[in-house]
Design a protein around this motif. Structure first.
Motif: not given
Lengths: 115, 171
Positions: A23, A37, A39, A96-98, A102, A107, B79, B83, B124, B128-130, B132-133, B135-136
């Motif tokens: 990473l 983003q 939703g 690159i942490l988003p 919540i 996000i 939410s 979670i 999550v 969020y249909r994401q 990329g999270i 990465a955490i």
């Protein structure tokens, strides 16, 4: 702990450390796009190398995003736990942490990187 | 037999209450480290329920902690509820599996903490249909090991001091 347990833990820690190493293998140059983003929809995109501050509407009052020298962070949020603001600065050079808020359903993540 | 049953029920009620209080107290007084990592004090109660009472009781304590804990905070079915439910569900599964394979308390605790982080991240990602999270995850995994060790040490030192559930013979 038993020997078997040490092995399982060792594998998990090694895998996490290896993932972290990959990473952080991202050099800093132009051509990055960061997306905000809410939703399902991307409400704003920005170039992290252009300094700016802007507001994003959210479910609990929204938040402000400050962009400075290739890094970005969340300020002035009205969430109960302040998780997104406490995450601090995120930058293309080191992580690159988003950033996730919540309560606001927002996000902020790195969308595009130069090849 | 009835005394043992009553003792089990009392222990279950007390552990459920402890789980709710610990989860609430942690969210109010300690808060997440670096914005994402929690110590997971409530997991001590789940771990005690698992080792002292059994797997079924651990599920009850965990469910109580998510349901009543979110009810108190006013976040039920929001939410954060899903979670936390995702984290507790996966950590419950992992701890039950670790218990089934007769693992030590410390290992069960660490595996529970790791599975909790993974469960929350998966929710999550879905919420969020994401993807990329994800990465955490490496950060959470590395952070979960010390928090799992801490809660495991506390739980095992409490387990040593807990009295037997079997009634002492009268004569």
């Amino acid at each position: 702990m038993k020997k078997r347990e040490w092995i399982i833990l060792g594998v998990i820690v090694l895998a996490a450390a290896a993932a972290l190493f990959f990473l952080h293998q991202r050099p800093q140059k132009s051509g990055y796009t960061v997306a905000v983003q809410r939703g399902d929809t991307i409400v704003q995109e920005f170039d992290p190398l252009k300094d700016q501050t802007f507001h994003v509407d959210g479910d609990v009052g929204g938040l402000d995003v400050e962009v400075k020298e290739g890094k970005w962070h969340v300020i002035h949020e009205k969430c109960p736990n302040h998780v997104c603001a406490n995450m601090g600065w995120m930058g293309i050079s080191d992580t690159i942490l988003p950033i996730t808020c919540i309560p606001n359903n927002i996000i902020i993540y790195l969308k595009e990187s130069p090849e | 037999m009835t005394i043992e049953k009553n003792r089990r029920l009392t222990a279950l009620a007390m552990l459920s209450a402890a789980a709710v209080v610990l989860s609430y107290a942690e969210s109010v007084f300690i808060g997440p480290i670096y914005g994402v990592l929690r110590i997971g004090l409530a997991n001590i109660a789940s771990l005690l329920a698992l080792k002292y009472l059994g797997r079924r009781e651990m599920v009850i304590v965990s469910a109580m902690r998510v349901l009543i804990g979110n009810l108190i905070r006013g976040t039920i079915f929001g939410s954060t509820f899903w979670i936390s439910a995702g984290g507790v569900f996966l950590s419950g599964l992992a701890m039950a599996a670790a218990d089934y394979t007769e693992s030590t308390v410390l290992f069960t605790s660490i595996i529970g903490a790791i599975a909790h982080s993974v469960g929350q991240t998966v929710v999550v990602m879905f919420f969020y249909r994401q993807p990329g999270i994800a990465a955490i995850l490496p950060y959470l995994l590395l952070g979960s090991v010390p928090t799992g060790i801490a809660t495991g040490i506390i739980a095992s030192s409490i387990l040593k001091r807990l009295p037997s559930l079997k009634p002492i013979p009268a004569d």
